[in-house]
Design a protein around this motif. Structure first.
Motif, PDB file in Angstrom:
ATOM      1  N   UNK A  13      15.061  -1.717 -10.320  1.00 28.36           N
ATOM      2  CA  UNK A  13      14.892  -3.005 -10.159  1.00 28.36           C
ATOM      3  C   UNK A  13      14.804  -3.518  -8.762  1.00 28.36           C
ATOM      4  N   UNK A  14      15.370  -2.808  -7.656  1.00 27.64           N
ATOM      5  CA  UNK A  14      15.343  -3.616  -6.546  1.00 27.64           C
ATOM      6  C   UNK A  14      13.944  -2.969  -5.692  1.00 27.64           C
ATOM      7  N   UNK A  15      13.030  -2.393  -6.264  1.00 22.43           N
ATOM      8  CA  UNK A  15      11.871  -1.897  -5.608  1.00 22.43           C
ATOM      9  C   UNK A  15      10.528  -2.323  -6.117  1.00 22.43           C
ATOM     10  N   UNK A  16      10.662  -3.153  -6.968  1.00 19.17           N
ATOM     11  CA  UNK A  16       9.229  -3.793  -7.764  1.00 19.17           C
ATOM     12  C   UNK A  16       8.364  -4.296  -6.409  1.00 19.17           C
ATOM     13  N   UNK A  17       8.945  -5.266  -5.759  1.00 22.22           N
ATOM     14  CA  UNK A  17       8.148  -5.977  -4.858  1.00 22.22           C
ATOM     15  C   UNK A  17       7.578  -4.923  -3.649  1.00 22.22           C
ATOM     16  N   UNK A  18       8.531  -4.004  -3.264  1.00 23.29           N
ATOM     17  CA  UNK A  18       8.112  -2.763  -2.269  1.00 23.29           C
ATOM     18  C   UNK A  18       6.834  -2.241  -2.954  1.00 23.29           C
ATOM     19  N   UNK A  19       7.003  -1.603  -4.244  1.00 27.42           N
ATOM     20  CA  UNK A  19       5.853  -0.955  -4.816  1.00 27.42           C
ATOM     21  C   UNK A  19       4.630  -2.053  -4.949  1.00 27.42           C
ATOM     22  N   UNK A  20       4.644  -3.274  -5.093  1.00 21.76           N
ATOM     23  CA  UNK A  20       3.583  -4.147  -5.149  1.00 21.76           C
ATOM     24  C   UNK A  20       2.944  -4.229  -3.593  1.00 21.76           C
ATOM     25  N   UNK A  21       3.721  -4.498  -2.643  1.00 20.93           N
ATOM     26  CA  UNK A  21       3.147  -4.697  -1.526  1.00 20.93           C
ATOM     27  C   UNK A  21       2.818  -3.479  -0.569  1.00 20.93           C
ATOM     28  N   UNK A  22       3.407  -2.330  -0.984  1.00 23.12           N
ATOM     29  CA  UNK A  22       2.841  -1.086  -0.143  1.00 23.12           C
ATOM     30  C   UNK A  22       1.923  -0.180  -1.065  1.00 23.12           C
ATOM     31  N   UNK A  23       1.347  -0.966  -2.130  1.00 27.09           N
ATOM     32  CA  UNK A  23       0.374  -0.115  -2.787  1.00 27.09           C
ATOM     33  C   UNK A  23      -0.763  -0.436  -1.789  1.00 27.09           C
ATOM     34  N   UNK A  24      -1.470   0.844  -1.965  1.00 28.70           N
ATOM     35  CA  UNK A  24      -2.837   1.324  -1.142  1.00 28.70           C
ATOM     36  C   UNK A  24      -3.940  -0.058  -1.242  1.00 28.70           C
ATOM     37  N   UNK A  25      -3.979  -0.511  -2.357  1.00 28.92           N
ATOM     38  CA  UNK A  25      -4.957  -1.341  -2.502  1.00 28.92           C
ATOM     39  C   UNK A  25      -4.633  -2.839  -1.774  1.00 28.92           C
ATOM     40  N   UNK A  26      -3.490  -3.045  -1.375  1.00 32.19           N
ATOM     41  CA  UNK A  26      -3.311  -3.938  -0.571  1.00 32.19           C
ATOM     42  C   UNK A  26      -4.040  -4.076   0.812  1.00 32.19           C
ATOM     43  N   UNK A  27      -4.400  -2.926   1.232  1.00 28.57           N
ATOM     44  CA  UNK A  27      -5.115  -2.963   2.394  1.00 28.57           C
ATOM     45  C   UNK A  27      -6.312  -3.659   2.365  1.00 28.57           C
ATOM     46  N   UNK A  28      -6.928  -3.661   1.258  1.00 29.86           N
ATOM     47  CA  UNK A  28      -8.181  -4.261   1.151  1.00 29.86           C
ATOM     48  C   UNK A  28      -8.382  -5.689   1.579  1.00 29.86           C
ATOM     49  N   UNK A  29      -7.076  -6.459   1.310  1.00 28.39           N
ATOM     50  CA  UNK A  29      -6.814  -7.705   1.550  1.00 28.39           C
ATOM     51  C   UNK A  29      -6.907  -8.040   3.076  1.00 28.39           C
ATOM     52  N   UNK A  30      -6.941  -7.142   3.946  1.00 25.24           N
ATOM     53  CA  UNK A  30      -6.812  -7.284   5.406  1.00 25.24           C
ATOM     54  C   UNK A  30      -5.978  -8.039   6.032  1.00 25.24           C
ATOM     55  N   UNK A  31      -4.624  -7.864   5.529  1.00 24.39           N
ATOM     56  CA  UNK A  31      -3.748  -8.989   6.013  1.00 24.39           C
ATOM     57  C   UNK A  31      -3.057  -8.505   7.346  1.00 24.39           C
ATOM     58  N   UNK A  32      -2.395  -9.475   8.131  1.00 20.60           N
ATOM     59  CA  UNK A  32      -1.898  -8.966   9.376  1.00 20.60           C
ATOM     60  C   UNK A  32      -0.435  -8.889   9.088  1.00 20.60           C
TER      61      UNK A  32
END
Ligand code: ADP
Ligand code: MG
Length: 274
Positions: free
Chosen positions: A112-131
């Motif tokens: 329950x404490x790791x949901x956001x971490x899982x979402x933000x550190x998912x490899x697909x996030x890299x495609x958003x090119x965020x800094x």
């Protein structure tokens, strides 16, 4: 910035203080806007059920079909939830009122404490090119805030320049220590920023001296002055940087953004200097 030298993973900063009204949302919106001004691509995730950061960036409640609730509780991918704001390079993961029940619902879930971490550190996030990903936290040390602290690389703490400010800080520091021992060993403190600072007020000066004596370099050199333009800007659905670019509030958040970038990313520092 050419893609091949863009950072692989965005830097994730949780903007946290369990006290309400200390400047978390104001700092989230305006630090995000100031980083964008320096050329960064920034996502602001609003996990406060009140949704002030979402409204402050012009995303009305009826425009929030999907929200950070869907990321944290429904496992929806980040890219499906975030929206482009009116400012190029600035994205928002809006909040909605459903988040108010998130703590109860999370209480029943494994991981329950790791949901956001899982979402933000998912490899697909890299495609958003965020800094940068900034997370605007609710005024509590609830499971939502814990999700943010477990997801983050660092914590940025707005500290209102008033009596008792430092007392609440020790509770937050304890929580950070607990998070390091459980979900996120690498969690750093990005810094503590004094907000609503009034140099004519002895109390502001005392809080500043106390904070610098006790916390040293953890306290940003930049202080955010009390500035009426900062409190007006959200009702025009804008960061202060566009609402009144030359205001003291704008200058202060630009200085804070330069400090944040120079502390950790030489690449961004070069961009800022250019
Ligand atoms: P939090 O998110 O911690 O609850 P907010 O950022 O919403 O705090 O700020 C609380 C109130 O104080 C808001 O009305 C905001 O406009 C105002 N405020 C925040 N920072 C400043 C500042 N530096 N000068 C003047 N008003 C401010
Ligand atoms: Mg807030």
């Amino acid at each position: 910035m050419p893609d091949q030298i863009r950072r692989q993973a965005p830097r994730i900063i949780a903007i946290t203080n369990q006290k309400g009204g200390v400047g978390k949302t104001t700092t989230s919106i305006n630090l995000a806007a100031a980083l964008v001004e320096l050329g960064a691509r920034v996502l602001l995730i609003d996990i406060d059920p009140q949704g002030n950061a979402s409204t402050g960036l012009g995303i009305e409640a009826n425009q929030r079909k999907l929200s950070s609730y869907d990321i944290v509780l429904e496992g929806k991918p980040l890219k499906d939830v975030i929206q482009q704001t009116a400012w190029e390079g600035l994205f928002i993961g809006p909040a909605n009122a459903d988040l108010a029940s998130a703590d109860v619902q999370l209480g029943h879930q494994e991981r329950r404490t790791r949901h956001l971490r899982d979402a933000l550190r998912n490899p697909s996030v890299q495609a958003l090119n965020l800094d940068y990903i900034l997370i605007d936290c609710p005024p509590s040390l609830s499971l939502l805030t814990v999700n943010a602290l477990v997801a983050a690389d660092s914590v940025l703490v707005p500290l209102q320049s008033e009596f008792f400010a430092l007392e609440g800080l020790s509770q937050l520091m304890l929580t950070i220590r607990e998070i390091r021992n459980s979900g996120n060993a690498d969690l750093r403190i990005e810094g503590i920023v004094l907000t609503m600072y009034d140099a004519r007020n002895r109390l502001s000066l005392m809080v500043e001296r106390d904070a610098r004596d006790n916390l040293g370099d953890l306290v940003f050199r930049t202080v955010i002055p009390r500035n009426v333009r900062l409190s007006e800007a959200p009702s025009y659905a804008q960061p202060v940087l566009t609402y009144d670019p030359l205001s003291k509030g704008s200058e202060a958040y630009r200085a804070l953004a330069r400090e944040v970038t120079s502390r950790h990313s030489p690449l961004m520092q070069e961009k800022g200097a250019a």
